[in-house]
Design a protein around this motif. Structure first.
Motif, PDB file in Angstrom:
ATOM      1  N   ALA A  51      72.144  51.590  30.177  1.00 47.19           N
ATOM      2  CA  ALA A  51      73.167  52.604  30.446  1.00 47.19           C
ATOM      3  C   ALA A  51      73.436  53.470  29.212  1.00 47.19           C
ATOM      4  CB  ALA A  51      74.455  51.948  30.924  1.00 47.19           C
ATOM      5  N   GLY A  52      72.997  53.018  28.038  1.00 49.86           N
ATOM      6  CA  GLY A  52      73.109  53.876  26.862  1.00 49.86           C
ATOM      7  C   GLY A  52      74.208  53.515  25.888  1.00 49.86           C
ATOM      8  N   ARG A  53      74.534  52.250  25.793  1.00 50.50           N
ATOM      9  CA  ARG A  53      75.555  51.854  24.816  1.00 50.50           C
ATOM     10  C   ARG A  53      74.998  52.031  23.410  1.00 50.50           C
ATOM     11  NH1 ARG A  53      80.716  48.556  25.476  1.00 50.50           N
ATOM     12  NH2 ARG A  53      81.510  48.985  23.427  1.00 50.50           N
ATOM     13  N   GLU A  54      75.665  52.889  22.632  1.00 50.83           N
ATOM     14  CA  GLU A  54      75.117  53.323  21.350  1.00 50.83           C
ATOM     15  C   GLU A  54      75.002  52.225  20.314  1.00 50.83           C
ATOM     16  OE1 GLU A  54      76.724  56.703  19.114  1.00 50.83           O
ATOM     17  OE2 GLU A  54      76.976  57.655  21.070  1.00 50.83           O
ATOM     18  N   ALA A  75      74.338  58.379  27.015  1.00 45.63           N
ATOM     19  CA  ALA A  75      74.840  57.673  28.199  1.00 45.63           C
ATOM     20  C   ALA A  75      75.188  58.645  29.331  1.00 45.63           C
ATOM     21  CB  ALA A  75      76.062  56.840  27.826  1.00 45.63           C
ATOM     22  N   HIS A  76      75.868  59.741  28.991  1.00 44.65           N
ATOM     23  CA  HIS A  76      76.302  60.635  30.069  1.00 44.65           C
ATOM     24  C   HIS A  76      75.133  61.372  30.694  1.00 44.65           C
ATOM     25  CE1 HIS A  76      76.162  63.280  26.575  1.00 44.65           C
ATOM     26  NE2 HIS A  76      76.270  64.330  27.357  1.00 44.65           N
ATOM     27  N   ALA A  79      73.624  58.980  33.144  1.00 43.25           N
ATOM     28  CA  ALA A  79      74.436  58.930  34.369  1.00 43.25           C
ATOM     29  C   ALA A  79      74.105  60.110  35.273  1.00 43.25           C
ATOM     30  CB  ALA A  79      75.919  58.927  34.007  1.00 43.25           C
ATOM     31  N   PHE A  84      73.391  54.144  37.155  1.00 38.26           N
ATOM     32  CA  PHE A  84      74.759  53.662  37.309  1.00 38.26           C
ATOM     33  C   PHE A  84      74.824  52.216  36.860  1.00 38.26           C
ATOM     34  CE2 PHE A  84      78.057  51.376  39.576  1.00 38.26           C
ATOM     35  CZ  PHE A  84      79.145  52.218  39.480  1.00 38.26           C
ATOM     36  N   LEU A  85      75.784  51.933  35.991  1.00 36.83           N
ATOM     37  CA  LEU A  85      76.010  50.550  35.571  1.00 36.83           C
ATOM     38  C   LEU A  85      77.303  50.041  36.198  1.00 36.83           C
ATOM     39  CD1 LEU A  85      75.726  47.979  33.847  1.00 36.83           C
ATOM     40  CD2 LEU A  85      76.730  49.227  31.927  1.00 36.83           C
ATOM     41  N   THR A 104      86.401  63.784  37.970  1.00 34.12           N
ATOM     42  CA  THR A 104      85.915  64.302  36.688  1.00 34.12           C
ATOM     43  C   THR A 104      84.480  63.841  36.443  1.00 34.12           C
ATOM     44  OG1 THR A 104      88.172  64.180  35.854  1.00 34.12           O
ATOM     45  CG2 THR A 104      86.452  64.476  34.227  1.00 34.12           C
ATOM     46  N   ALA A 105      84.225  62.573  36.736  1.00 34.62           N
ATOM     47  CA  ALA A 105      82.891  62.018  36.508  1.00 34.62           C
ATOM     48  C   ALA A 105      81.863  62.702  37.415  1.00 34.62           C
ATOM     49  CB  ALA A 105      82.907  60.511  36.760  1.00 34.62           C
ATOM     50  N   ALA A 108      81.313  66.192  36.246  1.00 35.98           N
ATOM     51  CA  ALA A 108      80.595  66.211  34.968  1.00 35.98           C
ATOM     52  C   ALA A 108      79.106  66.011  35.229  1.00 35.98           C
ATOM     53  CB  ALA A 108      81.135  65.124  34.041  1.00 35.98           C
ATOM     54  N   GLN A 109      78.784  65.115  36.138  1.00 33.73           N
ATOM     55  CA  GLN A 109      77.370  64.892  36.480  1.00 33.73           C
ATOM     56  C   GLN A 109      76.769  66.121  37.161  1.00 33.73           C
ATOM     57  OE1 GLN A 109      76.240  61.338  38.475  1.00 33.73           O
ATOM     58  NE2 GLN A 109      77.441  59.973  37.173  1.00 33.73           N
ATOM     59  N   ARG A 111      77.699  69.224  36.943  1.00 36.84           N
ATOM     60  CA  ARG A 111      77.509  70.310  35.967  1.00 36.84           C
ATOM     61  C   ARG A 111      76.232  70.103  35.172  1.00 36.84           C
ATOM     62  NH1 ARG A 111      82.840  70.001  34.917  1.00 36.84           N
ATOM     63  NH2 ARG A 111      82.498  68.760  33.050  1.00 36.84           N
ATOM     64  N   GLN A 112      76.028  68.863  34.724  1.00 34.21           N
ATOM     65  CA  GLN A 112      74.817  68.584  33.937  1.00 34.21           C
ATOM     66  C   GLN A 112      73.554  68.846  34.751  1.00 34.21           C
ATOM     67  OE1 GLN A 112      74.647  65.057  31.273  1.00 34.21           O
ATOM     68  NE2 GLN A 112      76.619  64.533  32.173  1.00 34.21           N
TER      69      GLN A 112
ATOM     70  N   PHE B 387      82.734  54.283  26.290  1.00 35.90           N
ATOM     71  CA  PHE B 387      81.442  53.964  26.912  1.00 35.90           C
ATOM     72  C   PHE B 387      81.564  53.954  28.440  1.00 35.90           C
ATOM     73  CE2 PHE B 387      78.297  50.638  28.320  1.00 35.90           C
ATOM     74  CZ  PHE B 387      77.208  51.501  28.287  1.00 35.90           C
ATOM     75  N   MET B 390      81.591  57.531  29.564  1.00 32.54           N
ATOM     76  CA  MET B 390      80.295  58.187  29.369  1.00 32.54           C
ATOM     77  C   MET B 390      79.256  57.629  30.334  1.00 32.54           C
ATOM     78  SD  MET B 390      80.344  58.575  25.241  1.00 32.54           S
ATOM     79  CE  MET B 390      78.595  58.919  25.138  1.00 32.54           C
ATOM     80  N   ALA B 391      79.349  56.355  30.615  1.00 31.55           N
ATOM     81  CA  ALA B 391      78.408  55.759  31.572  1.00 31.55           C
ATOM     82  C   ALA B 391      78.612  56.326  32.973  1.00 31.55           C
ATOM     83  CB  ALA B 391      78.576  54.240  31.593  1.00 31.55           C
ATOM     84  N   ARG B 392      79.754  56.986  33.173  1.00 31.15           N
ATOM     85  CA  ARG B 392      79.997  57.614  34.471  1.00 31.15           C
ATOM     86  C   ARG B 392      79.681  59.116  34.448  1.00 31.15           C
ATOM     87  NH1 ARG B 392      79.451  53.272  35.752  1.00 31.15           N
ATOM     88  NH2 ARG B 392      80.951  51.773  36.538  1.00 31.15           N
ATOM     89  N   GLY B 393      79.265  59.618  33.273  1.00 32.76           N
ATOM     90  CA  GLY B 393      78.806  61.006  33.244  1.00 32.76           C
ATOM     91  C   GLY B 393      79.586  61.944  32.342  1.00 32.76           C
ATOM     92  N   LEU B 394      80.678  61.474  31.742  1.00 33.03           N
ATOM     93  CA  LEU B 394      81.441  62.363  30.863  1.00 33.03           C
ATOM     94  C   LEU B 394      80.762  62.458  29.496  1.00 33.03           C
ATOM     95  CD1 LEU B 394      83.600  61.329  33.039  1.00 33.03           C
ATOM     96  CD2 LEU B 394      85.301  62.003  31.350  1.00 33.03           C
ATOM     97  N   GLU B 398      84.209  65.195  26.466  1.00 37.46           N
ATOM     98  CA  GLU B 398      85.013  65.078  27.694  1.00 37.46           C
ATOM     99  C   GLU B 398      85.696  63.712  27.768  1.00 37.46           C
ATOM    100  OE1 GLU B 398      82.487  67.862  30.848  1.00 37.46           O
ATOM    101  OE2 GLU B 398      81.747  65.859  30.366  1.00 37.46           O
ATOM    102  N   MET B 402      89.697  63.093  27.778  1.00 36.16           N
ATOM    103  CA  MET B 402      90.365  62.380  28.862  1.00 36.16           C
ATOM    104  C   MET B 402      91.245  61.253  28.320  1.00 36.16           C
ATOM    105  SD  MET B 402      88.748  60.739  32.323  1.00 36.16           S
ATOM    106  CE  MET B 402      89.220  61.932  33.554  1.00 36.16           C
ATOM    107  N   GLU B 444      81.108  54.761  16.680  1.00 34.84           N
ATOM    108  CA  GLU B 444      81.352  53.553  17.452  1.00 34.84           C
ATOM    109  C   GLU B 444      81.291  52.364  16.500  1.00 34.84           C
ATOM    110  OE1 GLU B 444      79.903  51.480  21.596  1.00 34.84           O
ATOM    111  OE2 GLU B 444      78.735  53.081  20.731  1.00 34.84           O
TER     112      GLU B 444
END
Ligand code: ADP
Ligand code: MG
Lengths: 248, 446
Positions: A51-54, A75-76, A79, A84-85, A104-105, A108-109, A111-112, B387, B390-394, B398, B402, B444
């Motif tokens: 999922a992209g945890r930094e 991560a975004h 997504a 999806f995690l 918002t989520a 945001a997706q 838009r990307q 996280f 961001m994992a949901r797309g923000l 953003e 939030m 982070e």
């Protein structure tokens, strides 16, 4: 057919300690894979890394998703590309309502992806429909994200998010833990609803139980940072009977 | 050499401005004498230094360096700029000040009840005569800014809400700074509520990037069963020095202050409330959003001098990189003030470790049968929450926006007027949008 997800020789460290030690996994569109394994094996580490945890450091290996270098994306961005995690421990976010968060989520997706944002009315209709399927009240959607939710409610809320965001690859980390049998049924229905030829699901689970409702195409055993065995649904039963030690 | 040659050099410019302006300052006789005494006190006090406990966290540097003289000419400002400074969507009577001068022509009084007639302080000072002594609180024992304000005050407004009048409509005051480098506004706003009266004042401070000095004192008296709500949005320009004070004296009435401060190069906000009758109640909800290199400072002082009064203060500060934001909240519970219930909570969120947050709750309690609680936290954005979002797309920005909005959500939600509440939220969003990712930088923790 090429693979939707292709993990090769993945090594990941957390705070300098190597947790994943050369993991390989290939998933095709349309498939459901289950990963089982003892506590501390690295299952959640794998899920968060995908999922992209930094803060999780990839030491070695490659991950390709839809023929793209997944590890190069934030991560975004992942997504927005359909990953999806479903969190093992969903995070509480006081001050942000579920509805606001979801909308918002979703936007945001969109838009990307260069899609138009979804307007409030259409979104509410979508949210209502998905909530109803999962037995989630509008009242609950208005509450702050996961705040004061029971374990089961949190997991159901993850399913709600998955249903609205409609991902291509869903990675569900112990979404079945802590659920009573009714909730388990609801969650499985939600997972089954997502199954389709162009999507894939990676189920991380501790128990055979969930797999009675969502039949996987492949089952893998993860131990000590590696996939140590793979097989069909029958492997899950074998694990249940003999334990990880004997099987791995 | 003049008689003032020994005054501290940092007040010399103010002294010169006073001498220059003296003949034109409104009011005669008693008031002229009051101004003179105040100026003399100001000159001997000088601007407070950092060693003064109450000024430890403030930044008065720009005031020492600059030279600010009051505006004498009216600025021609377009209506659109005034509308942009006001609370969007608020349909209410509106008083407009530009560069500290009251603009009758740009104000609108329609919608006010017949027996509520705000008056220009300037006009009242000129025509007021003997009744001025009741109107202008004696701030003889106050600090340098009280003295300066008394000496120089030339504009403001007087709002008298007669006994029993519950003003249904909010009343808006807009303070706009427009093209006024090296100018100052020394304002005095007087709000008096008679028994059982109620009023909701909604104030917006907004300005361009003028090097300006706003020096406002709002003095209010709240009689028994009266209720004043003061909603204040301080969003002045980036070069402005802002000092505003609310001095409240309460009977068995209630005061609610909702404050959002983001503006100014250096801004100081004060609330002082004196309880004089049992049953008084003060609610304070303050938000400070500090951008890089800005200094924001809030100081409250609630004086529980009598029994059975209640107060509840909630403060939230958000600090970008290199910002300084402070909250000093003092609650004094005097010996006789039994059954006082005083709560205070301050929470600060650092968006970067280079920010400096000072939070100093100060409870001085001399009565024994009281309920006093205070708490103070300083934290950072949670990497788990970031996280999750961001994992949901923000995007990282953003997600941070939030969470910042969520951090102040409860205080925004508390604003008892829909348009003003939305203005708080929009102002916060605007603040966030002006930050770039570096101001929010937060590695982070791994
Ligand atoms: N955030 C973290 N910080 C430090 N160590 C962690 C963190 N997350 C996981 N670990 C460690 O990584 C190992 C694997 O954990 P995890 O992936 O959660 O296992 P599983 O999900 O299979 O139970 C464990 O030893 C755990 O202590
Ligand atoms: Mg786990």
């Amino acid at each position: 057919m090429t693979h939707l997800l292709n993990i090769e020789n993945l090594h990941v460290a957390i705070q300098g300690e190597e947790i994943l030690k050369g993991l390989n996994l290939k998933i095709k569109a349309g498939e459901v894979h289950a990963i089982m394994g003892p506590n501390g094996a690295g299952k959640s580490t794998l899920a968060s890394t995908l999922a992209g945890r930094e803060s999780f450091e990839v030491l070695e290996g490659t991950v390709r998703y839809q023929d793209e270098d997944l590890l190069a994306l934030d991560a975004h961005e992942r997504a927005a590309k359909g990953i999806f995690l479903g969190f093992q421990y969903p995070t509480e976010i006081p001050g942000v309502s579920n509805l606001n968060f979801l909308r918002t989520a979703l936007n945001a997706q969109r838009r990307q992806r260069g899609e138009a944002e979804m307007d409030g009315g259409t979104f509410m209709k979508l949210a209502r429909e998905k909530a109803q399927n999962l037995g989630i009240s509008i009242e609950m959607l208005k509450r702050f994200v996961n705040v004061g939710f029971s374990g089961g409610e949190k997991k159901r809320n993850e399913m709600m998010q998955m249903a609205v965001l409609n991902p291509t690859l869903a990675i569900l980390d112990e979404t079945d833990s802590g659920l009573d049998i009714d909730a388990l049924k609801v969650v499985s229905d939600g997972i089954n609803a997502l199954r389709s030829a162009d999507k894939a699901i990676l189920l991380i689970t501790h128990y055979q139980r969930l797999l009675d409702y969502v039949t996987p195409d492949h089952v893998h055993v993860l131990a000590d940072g590696k996939i140590v065995r793979s097989g069909g649904p029958e492997l899950a039963h074998e694990l249940e009977e003999k334990g990880y030690q004997a099987v791995a | 050499m003049t008689q003032h040659s020994e005054s501290p050099s940092d007040v010399a410019a103010f002294h010169a401005a006073y001498d220059h302006l003296k003949p034109a300052l409104p009011g005669a006789g008693w008031l002229r004498e009051l101004r003179h005494v105040a100026m003399t006190r100001f000159l001997s006090l000088g601007l407070p230094g950092r060693r003064a406990e109450q000024w430890r966290y403030a930044d008065l540097g720009p005031l020492r360096k600059g030279s600010f003289s009051p505006v004498t000419l009216a600025q021609e400002t377009e209506q659109a700029r005034i509308d942009a400074a006001a609370v969007p969507g608020l349909d209410a009577p509106r008083l407009v000040f530009i560069n500290g001068r009251f603009q009758r022509a740009l104000s609108r009084m329609e919608g006010l009840p017949a027996d509520l007639a705000p008056q220009s302080l300037r006009e009242v000072l000129i025509t007021g005569g003997g009744s001025l002594r009741d109107l202008i609180t004696d701030l003889r024992d106050g600090d340098a800014f009280d003295q300066l304000n008394t000496a120089m005050m030339s504009e403001g407004v007087v709002i008298d809400v007669p006994k029993g009048l519950k003003v249904e409509t909010p009343v808006e005051i807009v303070y706009l700074v427009d093209d006024a480098d090296d100018r100052a506004a020394h304002l005095r706003v007087v709000v008096r509520l008679g028994e059982g009266a109620s009023l909701k004042l909604i104030e917006s401070f907004k300005g361009d990037d003028s090097r300006f000095f706003t020096n406002l004192i709002t003095q209010t008296t709240i009689a028994d069963d009266a209720h004043l709500t003061l909603i204040r949005r301080q969003n002045e320009g980036a070069e402005t020095v802002h000092i505003s004070r609310i001095y409240a004296t309460l009977g068995r009435g209630a005061l609610a202050v909702h404050h959002l401060a983001t503006g100014g190069q250096s801004a100081r906000h004060e609330l002082r409330a004196d309880f004089t009758t049992e049953g008084g109640d003060v609610r304070y909800q303050g938000i400070q959003l500090a951008r890089p290199h800005q200094t924001l400072d809030t100081l409250t002082f609630l004086d529980h001098a009598v029994p059975n009064c209640t107060s509840d203060q909630a403060y939230r500060g958000v600090l970008a990189a290199q910002a300084v934001a402070s909250f000093q909240g003092k609650v004094l519970v005097r010996r006789d003030a039994q059954k006082t219930d005083a709560k205070q909570k301050s929470d600060s969120l650092l968006l970067d470790r280079s920010a400096t947050s000072n939070a100093k709750p100060e409870l001085e309690i001399y009565a024994d049968d009281v309920q006093c609680a205070h708490g103070s936290t300083v934290g950072e954005l949670s990497t788990d929450q970031l996280f999750y979002l961001m994992a949901r797309g923000l995007s990282p920005l953003e997600a941070k926006a939030m969470l910042v909005e969520a951090f102040i959500a409860a205080l925004c939600d508390g604003v008892p007027d829909e348009a003003a509440r939305n203005a708080f939220i929009e102002t916060a969003r605007g603040w966030l949008q002006n930050l770039d990712i570096h101001d929010l930088a937060l590695k982070e923790a791994s």
